[in-house]
Design an enzyme around this catalytic site. Structure first.
Site, mmCIF file in Angstrom:
data_model
loop_
_atom_site.group_PDB
_atom_site.id
_atom_site.type_symbol
_atom_site.label_atom_id
_atom_site.label_comp_id
_atom_site.label_asym_id
_atom_site.label_seq_id
_atom_site.Cartn_x
_atom_site.Cartn_y
_atom_site.Cartn_z
ATOM 1 N N TYR A 91 -0.069 10.265 0.398
ATOM 2 C CA TYR A 91 -1.281 10.222 -0.421
ATOM 3 C C TYR A 91 -1.382 11.448 -1.323
ATOM 4 C CZ TYR A 91 -2.900 5.954 1.713
ATOM 5 O OH TYR A 91 -3.000 4.627 2.086
ATOM 6 N N ARG A 94 0.783 10.804 -4.267
ATOM 7 C CA ARG A 94 0.150 9.825 -5.184
ATOM 8 C C ARG A 94 -1.013 10.477 -5.935
ATOM 9 N NH1 ARG A 94 -1.324 4.829 -1.526
ATOM 10 N NH2 ARG A 94 -2.153 3.982 -3.469
ATOM 11 N N GLN A 125 -9.678 -2.647 -7.140
ATOM 12 C CA GLN A 125 -8.933 -2.555 -5.880
ATOM 13 C C GLN A 125 -8.189 -1.221 -5.865
ATOM 14 O OE1 GLN A 125 -6.865 -6.519 -4.823
ATOM 15 N NE2 GLN A 125 -6.957 -6.503 -7.059
ATOM 16 N N ASN A 126 -8.097 -0.582 -7.006
ATOM 17 C CA ASN A 126 -7.293 0.623 -7.131
ATOM 18 C C ASN A 126 -8.003 1.815 -6.489
ATOM 19 O OD1 ASN A 126 -5.552 -0.968 -8.559
ATOM 20 N ND2 ASN A 126 -6.255 -0.286 -10.575
ATOM 21 N N HIS A 143 -11.544 -0.522 -2.241
ATOM 22 C CA HIS A 143 -10.560 0.068 -1.311
ATOM 23 C C HIS A 143 -10.622 1.581 -1.259
ATOM 24 C CE1 HIS A 143 -8.108 -3.874 -1.921
ATOM 25 N NE2 HIS A 143 -9.085 -4.028 -1.054
ATOM 26 N N CYS A 175 -15.961 18.380 13.113
ATOM 27 C CA CYS A 175 -15.585 18.106 14.509
ATOM 28 C C CYS A 175 -14.139 18.474 14.817
ATOM 29 C CB CYS A 175 -15.792 16.612 14.813
ATOM 30 S SG CYS A 175 -14.542 15.555 14.076
ATOM 31 N N GLY A 212 -4.305 -7.341 -14.011
ATOM 32 C CA GLY A 212 -3.240 -6.564 -13.369
ATOM 33 C C GLY A 212 -3.265 -6.598 -11.862
ATOM 34 N N THR A 213 -3.508 -7.803 -11.320
ATOM 35 C CA THR A 213 -3.444 -7.895 -9.865
ATOM 36 C C THR A 213 -2.630 -9.112 -9.449
ATOM 37 O OG1 THR A 213 -4.700 -8.077 -7.783
ATOM 38 C CG2 THR A 213 -5.692 -9.095 -9.750
ATOM 39 N N SER A 214 -1.859 -8.904 -8.378
ATOM 40 C CA SER A 214 -1.034 -10.017 -7.857
ATOM 41 C C SER A 214 -1.895 -10.961 -7.033
ATOM 42 C CB SER A 214 0.087 -9.453 -6.978
ATOM 43 O OG SER A 214 -0.496 -8.671 -5.925
HETATM 44 C C1 BV8 Z 1 -9.239 -6.860 6.150
HETATM 45 C C2 BV8 Z 1 -5.867 1.068 -0.352
HETATM 46 C C3 BV8 Z 1 -10.358 -7.560 8.102
HETATM 47 C C4 BV8 Z 1 -4.790 1.839 0.353
HETATM 48 C C5 BV8 Z 1 -5.252 -1.292 -0.147
HETATM 49 C C6 BV8 Z 1 -3.299 -9.192 9.585
HETATM 50 C C7 BV8 Z 1 -4.116 -8.254 10.181
HETATM 51 C C8 BV8 Z 1 -5.226 -7.719 9.527
HETATM 52 C C9 BV8 Z 1 -5.499 -8.112 8.238
HETATM 53 C C10 BV8 Z 1 -4.660 -9.032 7.653
HETATM 54 C C11 BV8 Z 1 -3.590 -9.587 8.293
HETATM 55 N N1 BV8 Z 1 -2.993 -10.477 7.448
HETATM 56 C C12 BV8 Z 1 -3.637 -10.488 6.271
HETATM 57 C C13 BV8 Z 1 -4.645 -9.620 6.402
HETATM 58 C C14 BV8 Z 1 -5.616 -9.297 5.404
HETATM 59 C C15 BV8 Z 1 -5.077 -8.103 4.637
HETATM 60 C C16 BV8 Z 1 -4.202 -8.646 3.523
HETATM 61 O O1 BV8 Z 1 -4.717 -9.232 2.612
HETATM 62 N N2 BV8 Z 1 -2.879 -8.453 3.642
HETATM 63 C C17 BV8 Z 1 -1.979 -8.955 2.604
HETATM 64 C C18 BV8 Z 1 -0.758 -8.044 2.516
HETATM 65 C C19 BV8 Z 1 -1.606 -10.377 2.955
HETATM 66 N N3 BV8 Z 1 -6.241 -7.441 4.131
HETATM 67 C C20 BV8 Z 1 -6.720 -6.401 4.804
HETATM 68 O O2 BV8 Z 1 -6.192 -5.879 5.759
HETATM 69 C C21 BV8 Z 1 -8.068 -5.893 4.298
HETATM 70 N N4 BV8 Z 1 -8.962 -5.788 5.401
HETATM 71 O O3 BV8 Z 1 -8.831 -7.969 5.958
HETATM 72 O O4 BV8 Z 1 -10.038 -6.519 7.195
HETATM 73 C C22 BV8 Z 1 -11.231 -6.946 9.112
HETATM 74 C C23 BV8 Z 1 -12.565 -7.334 9.156
HETATM 75 C C24 BV8 Z 1 -13.366 -6.791 10.142
HETATM 76 C C25 BV8 Z 1 -12.862 -5.834 11.024
HETATM 77 C C26 BV8 Z 1 -11.529 -5.435 10.936
HETATM 78 C C27 BV8 Z 1 -10.693 -5.991 9.970
HETATM 79 C C28 BV8 Z 1 -7.917 -4.531 3.683
HETATM 80 C C29 BV8 Z 1 -7.063 -4.634 2.442
HETATM 81 C C30 BV8 Z 1 -7.078 -3.287 1.707
HETATM 82 C C31 BV8 Z 1 -5.759 -2.572 1.895
HETATM 83 N N5 BV8 Z 1 -5.739 -1.345 1.060
HETATM 84 N N6 BV8 Z 1 -5.323 -0.177 -0.897
HETATM 85 C C32 BV8 Z 1 -3.769 2.406 -0.590
HETATM 86 O O5 BV8 Z 1 -3.824 2.143 -1.799
HETATM 87 O O6 BV8 Z 1 -2.883 3.132 -0.119
HETATM 88 S S1 BV8 Z 1 -4.573 -2.672 -0.799
HETATM 89 C C33 BV8 Z 1 -3.556 -2.231 -2.063
HETATM 90 O O7 BV8 Z 1 -2.685 -3.325 -2.281
HETATM 91 C C34 BV8 Z 1 -4.235 -2.054 -3.386
HETATM 92 O O8 BV8 Z 1 -5.478 -1.422 -3.269
HETATM 93 C C35 BV8 Z 1 -4.351 -3.440 -3.931
HETATM 94 O O9 BV8 Z 1 -5.507 -4.059 -3.478
HETATM 95 C C36 BV8 Z 1 -3.188 -4.117 -3.291
HETATM 96 C C37 BV8 Z 1 -2.091 -4.255 -4.305
HETATM 97 O O10 BV8 Z 1 -2.426 -5.304 -5.063
HETATM 98 P P1 BV8 Z 1 -2.396 -5.194 -6.640
HETATM 99 O O11 BV8 Z 1 -3.392 -4.199 -7.069
HETATM 100 O O12 BV8 Z 1 -2.509 -6.564 -7.140
HETATM 101 O O13 BV8 Z 1 -0.997 -4.568 -6.977
HETATM 102 P P2 BV8 Z 1 0.419 -5.306 -6.950
HETATM 103 O O14 BV8 Z 1 1.444 -4.236 -7.037
HETATM 104 O O15 BV8 Z 1 0.456 -6.267 -5.816
HETATM 105 O O16 BV8 Z 1 0.437 -6.193 -8.279
HETATM 106 C C38 BV8 Z 1 0.394 -5.563 -9.547
HETATM 107 C C39 BV8 Z 1 0.147 -6.647 -10.556
HETATM 108 O O17 BV8 Z 1 0.050 -6.062 -11.845
HETATM 109 C C40 BV8 Z 1 1.263 -7.675 -10.626
HETATM 110 O O18 BV8 Z 1 0.695 -8.968 -10.702
HETATM 111 C C41 BV8 Z 1 1.982 -7.329 -11.945
HETATM 112 O O19 BV8 Z 1 2.519 -8.484 -12.569
HETATM 113 C C42 BV8 Z 1 0.847 -6.778 -12.769
HETATM 114 N N7 BV8 Z 1 1.214 -5.813 -13.809
HETATM 115 C C43 BV8 Z 1 2.154 -4.837 -13.745
HETATM 116 N N8 BV8 Z 1 2.130 -4.118 -14.903
HETATM 117 C C44 BV8 Z 1 1.154 -4.651 -15.686
HETATM 118 C C45 BV8 Z 1 0.562 -5.730 -14.993
HETATM 119 N N9 BV8 Z 1 -0.433 -6.473 -15.509
HETATM 120 C C46 BV8 Z 1 -0.866 -6.136 -16.747
HETATM 121 N N10 BV8 Z 1 -0.356 -5.116 -17.467
HETATM 122 C C47 BV8 Z 1 0.647 -4.359 -16.969
HETATM 123 N N11 BV8 Z 1 1.152 -3.347 -17.713
HETATM 124 ZN ZN ZN Z 2 -15.307 15.005 11.930
#
Ligand code: BV8
Ligand code: ZN
Length: 279
Positions: A91, A94, A125-126, A143, A175, A212-214
């Protein structure tokens, strides 16, 4: 798919694009028309909007030291529990790259959009701070923020960590537990307030702009479809439409956000005075 909430007022149904635009220019014109007539625009951004600022997208292969890990492996509470220094340093690296990055024309175009429409909800989401640095306000952060750290034990408040990329996470000043990045990890629930606000905006808006999100990470990925089921036109701006949903109320604009968004906003609001000056 989340069923529409019957208690929520149904709204003027923004007519989905009537033409099936063959060219990007036509698609842009249809999207501009929808934007111009919208009362409430809801925007959801993903890592793609920061790509032209030099910030690698989440799914792009990690480079250098981090090439051996996938983000999903590092962005979890389990990874932090077992390797706190490794996750903390990922982190910090980044954060350092965000600090030297600049908002790109896509971020700036969204700040302009907010001055042109009656109501604009910006959801991201960023975890970078490029929207705020581009002048966007009231950003709904689903997020969390890379630029802040909080106590892993849950003590109140967050701090601005340094970009020190070596060593262990610092102790919580209250703490003594390890400080952690102030982000939502996979498997962690999203903050209730922001997600409620995001969902309500998706339901209420006339146009939903997905940039810009997948659309792979839930529950953020459901927002555009919640919006579409409530009658909004969904404009998808993405470098590639591969894997993106298609449908009658979905209008794809394929290309880099940094090029398409400024054009879209200029075309939609040519001749319209700002609704409110940037403060
Ligand atoms: C939740 C912060 C429930 C951290 C992020 C099993 C167990 C538990 C949960 C799950 C599970 N299975 C599935 C899940 C749900 C899970 C999930 O969805 N998993 C996915 C992988 C299937 N979700 C979670 O865990 C969420 N929490 O469900 O909790 C719960 C409820 C109650 C109690 C307990 C639990 C939490 C999800 C948040 C995770 N944290 N980020 C960090 O950044 O380090 S997610 C992280 O990935 C990002 O924040 C973002 O959201 C995601 C990436 O997605 P994108 O932003 O779309 O990026 P990506 O690279 O994928 O795509 C880029 C796009 O841009 C592409 O389409 C590309 O074509 C395009 N692009 C590129 N260049 C350009 C462009 N477009 C335009 N112009 C350009 N120039
Ligand atoms: Zn503390």
């Amino acid at each position: 798919m989340v069923p529409p909430d019957p208690t929520l007022p149904r709204r003027r149904v923004a007519s989905p694009p009537t033409t099936d635009p063959q060219t990007r220019a036509e698609a842009l014109a249809v999207a501009a028309k929808a934007l111009r007539s919208a009362e409430h625009v809801c925007v959801l951004t993903g890592a793609g909007i920061s790509a032209e600022s030099g910030i690698p997208t989440f799914r792009e292969a990690q480079t250098g030291l981090w090439a051996q890990y996938s983000p999903q492996e590092l962005a979890t509470a389990a990874a932090f529990a077992s390797h706190p220094a490794r996750v903390w340093q990922w982190y910090a690296a980044r954060r350092a790259s965000v600090r030297v990055a600049q908002p790109n024309p896509a971020h700036l175009a969204l700040a302009t959009l907010a001055q042109r429409v009656s109501h604009c909800s910006l959801i991201t989401q960023n975890v970078d701070d490029l929207h705020e640095r581009a002048g966007s306000r009231d950003v709904i952060r689903l997020h969390g923020s890379l630029m802040h750290a909080r106590c892993s034990n849950g003590c109140a408040g967050s701090v601005l960590p340094t970009d020190e990329q070596h060593g262990d996470p610092p102790p919580c000043p209250t703490c003594g537990a390890l400080m952690r990045p102030d982000v939502v990890w996979f498997g962690e629930p999203l903050p209730m307030g922001p997600f409620e606000a995001a969902r309500n905006a998706a339901v209420a808006c006339d146009v939903f702009l997905s940039i810009g999100t997948s659309n792979l990470v839930e529950p953020a990925a459901s927002l555009p479809w919640i919006s579409a089921t409530h009658g909004a036109t969904v404009i998808v701006v993405n470098q590639s439409m591969e894997g993106q949903r298609k449908g009658p109320s979905i209008l794809p604009l394929e290309g880099p956000a940094g090029v398409l968004l400024p054009r879209l906003i200029a075309e939609a609001f040519a001749g319209r005075r700002p609704r409110r000056q940037a403060e």
